[in-house]
Write a protein that holds these residues in place. Sequence first.
Motif: not given
Length: 258
Positions: A134-139, A83-87, A142-147
């Motif tokens: 892998a990079y932990a993505i802060p909340d 469930g963790d969001r990563v990059g 958004s998905h698009l902003e993080a890419t």
Amino acid sequence: MKAMVLKQRAMISSEPLVCQDVPDPEPGPHEILIKVHCCAICRTDLHVIEGDLPEAKSPVIPGHQVVGSVIQTGADCQRFQIGDRVGIAWLRKTCGQCQFCQSGRENLCEQSLFTGYHADGGFAELAVVHEEYAYAIPDVFSHLEATPLLCAGIIGYRALSRSELQPGQRLGIYGFGSSAHVVIQIAQHRGCEVYVVTRGEKHRQLARSMGATWVGEYAEQMPKKVHSAIVFAPAGELVPPALKYLEKGGHSHWQEST
């Protein structure tokens, strides 16, 4: 899973990527499997697709600005949970033992492997990566902003750090692409003035809209010298004028943006 697969390198205008069903990747030890939410495209992806870089893996799934959520972990994984969001970024693996890896400069490792080049990337429904890369993505993103932060952001922030720009000083930026548009925001947040030299009118308009103190096509038009300068444009001839319009004791960094 469905993926955009490159089987034969060709100009992007000929649509060489083929959407097809491929086997789901399986995470090995210390690897995580992610469900891809989005993946941005970078100039380096075009270099891979169009054959500007030597072929490393074929067929290959390009894409190295990947944001997704962990859906499976391999043996001995410790960093991330389901469930963790990563990059996932361009740099995929290094040796960990050479002088560069041991001094925090692993981007210079001679044994580096890259996402979407040596191994399949994020133009797919699923992707695998070693948990240490892998990079932990802060909340807050958004998905698009993080890419874009996974390539342009990394390049830009590293270049800004190496420029040694201090709060309140003047920064010169040569070329105003994806990395530069991230850097200008950080510099302004630190109270710095930003002077942008770029030949494209659309890029000059973007720099103005983002609050650049001055924007022009040539360094010779710059009204003041700057304390630090970053050359993002892949043009060596810009280095002499960048140095000429740098204050004494200033710092210039040439960072080709890819």
